[in-house]
Scaffold this motif. Structure first.
Motif, PDB file in Angstrom:
ATOM      1  N   ARG A 237      -7.829   2.572   0.815  1.00  0.00           N
ATOM      2  CA  ARG A 237      -8.778   1.461   0.889  1.00  0.00           C
ATOM      3  C   ARG A 237      -9.293   1.001  -0.477  1.00  0.00           C
ATOM      4  N   HIS A 238      -8.496   1.171  -1.497  1.00  0.00           N
ATOM      5  CA  HIS A 238      -8.926   0.791  -2.836  1.00  0.00           C
ATOM      6  C   HIS A 238      -7.737   0.201  -3.576  1.00  0.00           C
ATOM      7  N   PRO A 239      -7.925  -0.904  -4.306  1.00  0.00           N
ATOM      8  CA  PRO A 239      -6.793  -1.444  -5.077  1.00  0.00           C
ATOM      9  C   PRO A 239      -6.418  -0.502  -6.207  1.00  0.00           C
ATOM     10  N   ARG A 240      -5.112  -0.377  -6.449  1.00  0.00           N
ATOM     11  CA  ARG A 240      -4.599   0.538  -7.480  1.00  0.00           C
ATOM     12  C   ARG A 240      -3.779  -0.240  -8.507  1.00  0.00           C
ATOM     13  N   PRO A 241      -3.674   0.292  -9.719  1.00  0.00           N
ATOM     14  CA  PRO A 241      -2.837  -0.353 -10.735  1.00  0.00           C
ATOM     15  C   PRO A 241      -1.368  -0.330 -10.323  1.00  0.00           C
ATOM     16  N   GLU A 242      -0.608  -1.296 -10.813  1.00  0.00           N
ATOM     17  CA  GLU A 242       0.845  -1.283 -10.590  1.00  0.00           C
ATOM     18  C   GLU A 242       1.533  -0.233 -11.452  1.00  0.00           C
ATOM     19  N   HIS A 243       0.936   0.107 -12.596  1.00  0.00           N
ATOM     20  CA  HIS A 243       1.586   1.006 -13.555  1.00  0.00           C
ATOM     21  C   HIS A 243       0.589   2.015 -14.100  1.00  0.00           C
ATOM     22  N   TYR A 244       1.082   3.234 -14.334  1.00  0.00           N
ATOM     23  CA  TYR A 244       0.349   4.226 -15.095  1.00  0.00           C
ATOM     24  C   TYR A 244       1.088   4.604 -16.375  1.00  0.00           C
ATOM     25  N   LEU A 245       2.400   4.348 -16.406  1.00  0.00           N
ATOM     26  CA  LEU A 245       3.224   4.709 -17.551  1.00  0.00           C
ATOM     27  C   LEU A 245       3.649   3.457 -18.311  1.00  0.00           C
ATOM     28  N   ARG A 246       3.581   3.522 -19.625  1.00  0.00           N
ATOM     29  CA  ARG A 246       3.950   2.360 -20.438  1.00  0.00           C
ATOM     30  C   ARG A 246       5.403   1.963 -20.209  1.00  0.00           C
ATOM     31  N   ARG A 247       6.279   2.937 -19.988  1.00  0.00           N
ATOM     32  CA  ARG A 247       7.710   2.638 -19.861  1.00  0.00           C
ATOM     33  C   ARG A 247       8.053   1.875 -18.581  1.00  0.00           C
ATOM     34  N   THR A 248       7.129   1.837 -17.621  1.00  0.00           N
ATOM     35  CA  THR A 248       7.429   1.116 -16.379  1.00  0.00           C
ATOM     36  C   THR A 248       6.953  -0.334 -16.409  1.00  0.00           C
ATOM     37  N   ARG A 249       6.229  -0.723 -17.443  1.00  0.00           N
ATOM     38  CA  ARG A 249       5.692  -2.085 -17.498  1.00  0.00           C
ATOM     39  C   ARG A 249       6.808  -3.094 -17.732  1.00  0.00           C
ATOM     40  N   VAL A 250       6.680  -4.250 -17.085  1.00  0.00           N
ATOM     41  CA  VAL A 250       7.711  -5.284 -17.196  1.00  0.00           C
ATOM     42  C   VAL A 250       7.061  -6.629 -17.468  1.00  0.00           C
ATOM     43  N   SER A 251       7.852  -7.532 -17.968  1.00  0.00           N
ATOM     44  CA  SER A 251       7.370  -8.884 -18.237  1.00  0.00           C
ATOM     45  C   SER A 251       7.422  -9.717 -16.956  1.00  0.00           C
ATOM     46  N   GLU A 252       6.717 -10.822 -16.970  1.00  0.00           N
ATOM     47  CA  GLU A 252       6.784 -11.737 -15.844  1.00  0.00           C
ATOM     48  C   GLU A 252       8.188 -12.321 -15.709  1.00  0.00           C
ATOM     49  N   ALA A 253       8.897 -12.434 -16.831  1.00  0.00           N
ATOM     50  CA  ALA A 253      10.275 -12.923 -16.785  1.00  0.00           C
ATOM     51  C   ALA A 253      11.168 -11.950 -16.026  1.00  0.00           C
ATOM     52  N   ASP A 254      10.956 -10.643 -16.225  1.00  0.00           N
ATOM     53  CA  ASP A 254      11.737  -9.647 -15.492  1.00  0.00           C
ATOM     54  C   ASP A 254      11.385  -9.663 -14.008  1.00  0.00           C
TER      55      ASP A 254
ATOM     56  N   MET B  76       0.848  -1.190   0.000  1.00  0.00           N
ATOM     57  CA  MET B  76       0.000   0.000   0.000  1.00  0.00           C
ATOM     58  C   MET B  76       0.883   1.239   0.000  1.00  0.00           C
ATOM     59  N   HIS B  77       0.303   2.349  -0.394  1.00  0.00           N
ATOM     60  CA  HIS B  77       1.030   3.603  -0.174  1.00  0.00           C
ATOM     61  C   HIS B  77       0.129   4.574   0.562  1.00  0.00           C
ATOM     62  N   PRO B  78       0.720   5.385   1.443  1.00  0.00           N
ATOM     63  CA  PRO B  78      -0.071   6.204   2.358  1.00  0.00           C
ATOM     64  C   PRO B  78      -0.458   7.571   1.826  1.00  0.00           C
ATOM     65  N   GLY B  79      -0.007   7.924   0.607  1.00  0.00           N
ATOM     66  CA  GLY B  79      -0.194   9.281   0.132  1.00  0.00           C
ATOM     67  C   GLY B  79       0.919  10.170   0.637  1.00  0.00           C
ATOM     68  N   TRP B  80       0.715  11.454   0.509  1.00  0.00           N
ATOM     69  CA  TRP B  80       1.721  12.433   0.959  1.00  0.00           C
ATOM     70  C   TRP B  80       1.480  12.751   2.429  1.00  0.00           C
ATOM     71  N   VAL B  81       2.447  12.399   3.259  1.00  0.00           N
ATOM     72  CA  VAL B  81       2.264  12.488   4.708  1.00  0.00           C
ATOM     73  C   VAL B  81       3.376  13.351   5.321  1.00  0.00           C
ATOM     74  N   ASP B  82       2.998  14.204   6.248  1.00  0.00           N
ATOM     75  CA  ASP B  82       3.957  15.070   6.933  1.00  0.00           C
ATOM     76  C   ASP B  82       4.623  14.279   8.063  1.00  0.00           C
ATOM     77  N   THR B  83       5.827  13.792   7.812  1.00  0.00           N
ATOM     78  CA  THR B  83       6.563  12.984   8.785  1.00  0.00           C
ATOM     79  C   THR B  83       7.955  13.571   9.016  1.00  0.00           C
ATOM     80  N   PRO B  84       8.615  13.204  10.115  1.00  0.00           N
ATOM     81  CA  PRO B  84       9.990  13.643  10.319  1.00  0.00           C
ATOM     82  C   PRO B  84      10.913  13.226   9.180  1.00  0.00           C
ATOM     83  N   GLY B  85      10.658  12.060   8.586  1.00  0.00           N
ATOM     84  CA  GLY B  85      11.484  11.598   7.482  1.00  0.00           C
ATOM     85  C   GLY B  85      11.375  12.500   6.268  1.00  0.00           C
ATOM     86  N   ILE B  86      10.164  12.930   5.939  1.00  0.00           N
ATOM     87  CA  ILE B  86       9.958  13.840   4.809  1.00  0.00           C
ATOM     88  C   ILE B  86      10.607  15.192   5.096  1.00  0.00           C
ATOM     89  N   GLU B  87      10.477  15.666   6.321  1.00  0.00           N
ATOM     90  CA  GLU B  87      11.073  16.950   6.689  1.00  0.00           C
ATOM     91  C   GLU B  87      12.586  16.918   6.520  1.00  0.00           C
TER      92      GLU B  87
END
Length: 315
Positions: A281-298, A229-240
């Motif tokens: 709380r919603h499933p998201r695609p693994e990719h939005y950009l064509r250049r990031t798509r990979v084969s199952e072999a990769d 999952m990803h949490p979105g943009w969050v104000d944390t000490p790490g980001i600061e």
């Protein structure tokens, strides 16, 4: 919320990952039951601050017995005290482990198995965003070691305890930044080209998401589900500390750590399909950009590299 609006928010990034998107979405969510995790045990890495600490506090409030898995036990004890002060009667423990150090992961896992009958929830939240290329004690690029190698080794070693749960859950905390990077099949350790910490971070978060369905299949027979999952943009000490300019520009839009932790709490408390990538709380695609798509072999090639590096069998 209507699926089309939810998808539109997600594709805009600015709205979908920021606090306004969360507020729009959660208007249609039902609350988690106050005892949703009663009697469950949870291990959360990187839990002494930020999103990890918020996850620990949220799970404790829902009734779970929580162990903060941290490198700095002094900070971990302080975080545990804050959580128990807010939730009297909560059981919050602290365990030391440097998830980037594979030897320390093995020590931690063996000690945990010696003292714990079962683990219901394992959250891999610990993260790093280095300024320069550094390596783990075993010689692996530090983002890869922290975000991928340590977590897959810990999961594999703790699988017997997760199996005893009967419905063990593993949650990998990734990042929407992974959408910008393809799977680094030919340079998994980031040894070539100019090194940028943000790129290393995003590459390894991409690996987490790519390996989620592989891990889900690996542990399905043991009734262990795996989610990223990803949490979105969050104000944390790490980001600061790591992205001060980004934080200055976006601070009014950033989510609180508790808001960033929401989907992980929901995944811990809700029956959902294994092997998927989630946000708000919603499933998201693994990719939005064509250049990031990979084969199952990769995907398989990266999986085999990572299992060999972590010292576990690939199948």
């Amino acid at each position: 919320m209507h699926d089309r609006l939810d998808t539109l928010l997600d594709r805009t990034v600015l709205l979908g990952y920021s606090r306004p998107g969360l507020l729009l979405r959660r208007a249609s969510w039902g609350p988690l039951a106050p005892d949703a995790l009663q009697g469950r045990t949870a291990l959360i890495t990187g839990a002494n601050s930020g999103i990890g600490k918020a996850m620990a506090a949220g799970m404790a409030a829902l009734g779970a017995e929580v162990t903060l898995v941290v490198r700095d036990t002094e900070r971990g004890v302080a975080a545990a005290a804050e959580i128990t002060a807010h939730t009297p009667g909560a059981t919050v423990r602290v365990a030391r482990c440097d998830i980037s150090d594979l030897a320390d992961v093995r020590r931690f896992a063996h000690e945990m198995l010696d003292h714990t009958d079962r683990v219901d929830i394992l959250v891999h939240n610990a993260g790093v965003l280095p300024r320069t290329r550094t390596e783990s004690p075993q010689g692996h690029e530090i983002c890869l070691a922290t975000h991928v190698l340590g977590p897959i080794l810990a999961t594999d070693l703790l699988a017997p305890a997760l199996q005893r749960s009967g419905a063990g859950r593993v949650i990998l905390v990734s990042s929407g930044g992974m959408y910008s990077q393809p799977l680094p099949v030919r340079d998994i350790e980031y040894r070539t080209g100019d090194y940028h910490g943000a790129t290393a971070y995003a590459r390894t978060k991409r690996i987490q998401v790519a390996l989620t369905p592989v891990l889900a299949e690996r542990y399905a027979a043991q009734h262990i589900s795996v989610h990223s999952m990803h949490p979105g943009w969050v104000d944390t000490p790490g980001i600061e500390a790591a992205l001060p300019r980004f934080r200055r520009l976006t601070r009014p839009l950033l989510r609180t750590p508790a808001e960033g932790a929401d989907t992980a709490l929901w995944l811990a408390a809700t029956e959902v399909p294994s092997g998927k990538f989630w946000h708000d709380r919603h499933p998201r695609p693994e990719h939005y950009l064509r250049r990031t798509r990979v084969s199952e072999a990769d995907r398989e090639r990266v999986w085999r590299y990572c299992t060999a590096a972590a010292g576990i069998t690939p199948s």
